[in-house]
Design a protein around this motif. Sequence first.
Motif, PDB file in Angstrom:
ATOM      1  N   ARG A   1       2.033 -97.775 -34.880  1.00  0.00           N
ATOM      2  CA  ARG A   1       1.787 -98.424 -33.608  1.00  0.00           C
ATOM      3  C   ARG A   1       0.266 -98.008 -33.032  1.00  0.00           C
ATOM      4  NH1 ARG A   1       5.168 -97.959 -28.011  1.00  0.00           N
ATOM      5  NH2 ARG A   1       3.865 -99.208 -26.821  1.00  0.00           N
ATOM      6  N   GLY A   2       0.124 -96.583 -33.399  1.00  0.00           N
ATOM      7  CA  GLY A   2      -1.258 -96.297 -33.035  1.00  0.00           C
ATOM      8  C   GLY A   2      -2.241 -96.507 -33.803  1.00  0.00           C
TER       9      GLY A   2
ATOM     10  N   THR B   1      -7.206 -94.809 -36.875  1.00  0.00           N
ATOM     11  CA  THR B   1      -8.340 -95.623 -36.696  1.00  0.00           C
ATOM     12  C   THR B   1      -8.267 -95.924 -35.166  1.00  0.00           C
ATOM     13  OG1 THR B   1      -8.727 -96.295 -39.110  1.00  0.00           O
ATOM     14  CG2 THR B   1      -9.761 -97.577 -37.491  1.00  0.00           C
ATOM     15  N   VAL B   2      -9.365 -95.608 -34.237  1.00  0.00           N
ATOM     16  CA  VAL B   2      -9.299 -95.758 -32.888  1.00  0.00           C
ATOM     17  C   VAL B   2     -10.651 -96.226 -32.447  1.00  0.00           C
ATOM     18  CG1 VAL B   2      -7.461 -94.032 -32.604  1.00  0.00           C
ATOM     19  CG2 VAL B   2     -10.001 -93.546 -32.511  1.00  0.00           C
ATOM     20  N   ASP B   3     -10.635 -96.800 -31.149  1.00  0.00           N
ATOM     21  CA  ASP B   3     -11.917 -97.116 -30.586  1.00  0.00           C
ATOM     22  C   ASP B   3     -12.697 -95.880 -29.583  1.00  0.00           C
ATOM     23  OD1 ASP B   3     -14.238 -98.126 -28.869  1.00  0.00           O
ATOM     24  OD2 ASP B   3     -12.758 -99.466 -27.585  1.00  0.00           O
TER      25      ASP B   3
ATOM     26  N   VAL C   1      -6.964 -92.334 -17.059  1.00  0.00           N
ATOM     27  CA  VAL C   1      -6.150 -91.245 -17.026  1.00  0.00           C
ATOM     28  C   VAL C   1      -6.541 -90.358 -18.535  1.00  0.00           C
ATOM     29  CG1 VAL C   1      -3.747 -90.438 -17.235  1.00  0.00           C
ATOM     30  CG2 VAL C   1      -4.542 -92.180 -15.667  1.00  0.00           C
ATOM     31  N   TYR C   2      -6.647 -91.166 -19.530  1.00  0.00           N
ATOM     32  CA  TYR C   2      -6.598 -90.545 -20.984  1.00  0.00           C
ATOM     33  C   TYR C   2      -7.942 -90.307 -21.402  1.00  0.00           C
ATOM     34  CZ  TYR C   2      -1.472 -91.470 -20.795  1.00  0.00           C
ATOM     35  OH  TYR C   2      -0.142 -91.542 -20.568  1.00  0.00           O
ATOM     36  N   ASP C   3      -8.857 -90.894 -21.279  1.00  0.00           N
ATOM     37  CA  ASP C   3     -10.206 -90.525 -21.548  1.00  0.00           C
ATOM     38  C   ASP C   3     -10.636 -89.230 -21.509  1.00  0.00           C
ATOM     39  OD1 ASP C   3     -10.451 -93.175 -22.659  1.00  0.00           O
ATOM     40  OD2 ASP C   3     -12.020 -93.807 -21.332  1.00  0.00           O
TER      41      ASP C   3
ATOM     42  N   LEU D   1     -13.768 -79.684 -34.014  1.00  0.00           N
ATOM     43  CA  LEU D   1     -12.425 -80.229 -33.672  1.00  0.00           C
ATOM     44  C   LEU D   1     -12.570 -81.060 -32.341  1.00  0.00           C
ATOM     45  CD1 LEU D   1     -10.474 -76.834 -33.863  1.00  0.00           C
ATOM     46  CD2 LEU D   1     -10.756 -78.557 -35.679  1.00  0.00           C
ATOM     47  N   ARG D   2     -11.877 -82.208 -32.537  1.00  0.00           N
ATOM     48  CA  ARG D   2     -11.787 -83.265 -31.479  1.00  0.00           C
ATOM     49  C   ARG D   2     -10.098 -83.414 -31.143  1.00  0.00           C
ATOM     50  NH1 ARG D   2     -15.368 -87.994 -31.341  1.00  0.00           N
ATOM     51  NH2 ARG D   2     -14.388 -88.426 -29.359  1.00  0.00           N
ATOM     52  N   VAL D   3      -9.697 -83.568 -29.874  1.00  0.00           N
ATOM     53  CA  VAL D   3      -8.599 -84.435 -29.629  1.00  0.00           C
ATOM     54  C   VAL D   3      -8.573 -85.782 -29.405  1.00  0.00           C
ATOM     55  CG1 VAL D   3      -6.641 -84.460 -27.692  1.00  0.00           C
ATOM     56  CG2 VAL D   3      -7.564 -82.253 -28.644  1.00  0.00           C
ATOM     57  N   VAL D   4      -7.770 -86.495 -30.329  1.00  0.00           N
ATOM     58  CA  VAL D   4      -8.049 -88.074 -30.195  1.00  0.00           C
ATOM     59  C   VAL D   4      -6.852 -88.637 -29.881  1.00  0.00           C
ATOM     60  CG1 VAL D   4      -8.450 -89.967 -31.822  1.00  0.00           C
ATOM     61  CG2 VAL D   4      -9.706 -87.923 -32.158  1.00  0.00           C
ATOM     62  N   TYR D   5      -6.859 -89.512 -29.003  1.00  0.00           N
ATOM     63  CA  TYR D   5      -5.605 -90.351 -28.353  1.00  0.00           C
ATOM     64  C   TYR D   5      -5.719 -91.592 -29.115  1.00  0.00           C
ATOM     65  CZ  TYR D   5      -3.929 -87.271 -24.833  1.00  0.00           C
ATOM     66  OH  TYR D   5      -3.402 -86.127 -24.113  1.00  0.00           O
ATOM     67  N   PRO D   6      -4.416 -92.129 -29.443  1.00  0.00           N
ATOM     68  CA  PRO D   6      -4.467 -93.587 -30.026  1.00  0.00           C
ATOM     69  C   PRO D   6      -4.750 -94.936 -28.902  1.00  0.00           C
ATOM     70  CG  PRO D   6      -2.062 -92.859 -29.592  1.00  0.00           C
ATOM     71  CD  PRO D   6      -3.166 -91.752 -29.189  1.00  0.00           C
ATOM     72  N   THR D   7      -5.765 -95.392 -29.364  1.00  0.00           N
ATOM     73  CA  THR D   7      -6.364 -96.364 -28.286  1.00  0.00           C
ATOM     74  C   THR D   7      -5.994 -97.905 -28.750  1.00  0.00           C
ATOM     75  OG1 THR D   7      -8.429 -96.629 -29.628  1.00  0.00           O
ATOM     76  CG2 THR D   7      -8.309 -95.199 -27.346  1.00  0.00           C
ATOM     77  N   THR D   8      -5.255 -97.834 -30.089  1.00  0.00           N
ATOM     78  CA  THR D   8      -4.389 -99.286 -30.565  1.00  0.00           C
ATOM     79  C   THR D   8      -3.103 -99.109 -30.235  1.00  0.00           C
ATOM     80  OG1 THR D   8      -6.359 -99.407 -32.162  1.00  0.00           O
ATOM     81  CG2 THR D   8      -4.324-100.763 -32.548  1.00  0.00           C
ATOM     82  N   GLY D   9      -2.509-100.113 -29.632  1.00  0.00           N
ATOM     83  CA  GLY D   9      -1.099-100.154 -29.781  1.00  0.00           C
ATOM     84  C   GLY D   9      -0.173 -99.469 -28.565  1.00  0.00           C
TER      85      GLY D   9
END
Length: 205
Positions: free
Chosen positions: A49-50, A97-99, A191-193, A176-184
């Motif tokens: 989903r992400g 795979t995210v934006d 809030v999340y950026d 290191l990076r924290v990555v949030y799902p921007t798809t789905g």
Amino acid sequence: MRKPIAAAAALVLLVGMTACAGPSPRPGSTTDSTTSDASRSSDADWLARGNCRAVTSAPSDDGAAGPVLTVRGVGGGDGGIAVTMAQLDALPQVECTVDDRQAEGRTATFRGALLADVVRSVGVPSGDLQPGDVLHTAAVNDYSVDLPVSDTIDYPVLLATRLDGRPMTVAHYGPLRVVYPTTGFDLDPTVYDPRWIWQLTEISL
């Protein structure tokens, strides 16, 4: 916009991570280490989903040498517990795979371990962290942000170590990076950026 920093930071290390075939069950779920095929399928759907997927192949490089992360609040004295890239690579790996509109300004593929798995790997049982708790994170440039534990329950939040298959230098937002799902997932950018912390050096519980 936070800027990358061209100088490396002093970082610290961890012990006793073991590799396994796929991502751990979501924290707070009813699955455990004896998870069934059906529950693994459920986790696969959650990842998909992400726009994420579990990967079993080892990274094609050794990544950064030495410690890359310090985790505080779970023992290790005042110095915390130190984590190496090799230990992060030994955890179940996920690709998303995210934006990446903030840093790369394009769609990018990140690889690493789920943040929930990283926290568990330092000896924190999933039941010890509640949805209302937060992970205090800090970067080499002194940027800091609190990440709700509920995020790691609701979304496949990634502690990324690779961008498009390659390690990330400090000058390029790494290692290191924290990555949030921007798809789905319907994530509000306002809030999340800010939670997409890069050049991560420390997590405090």
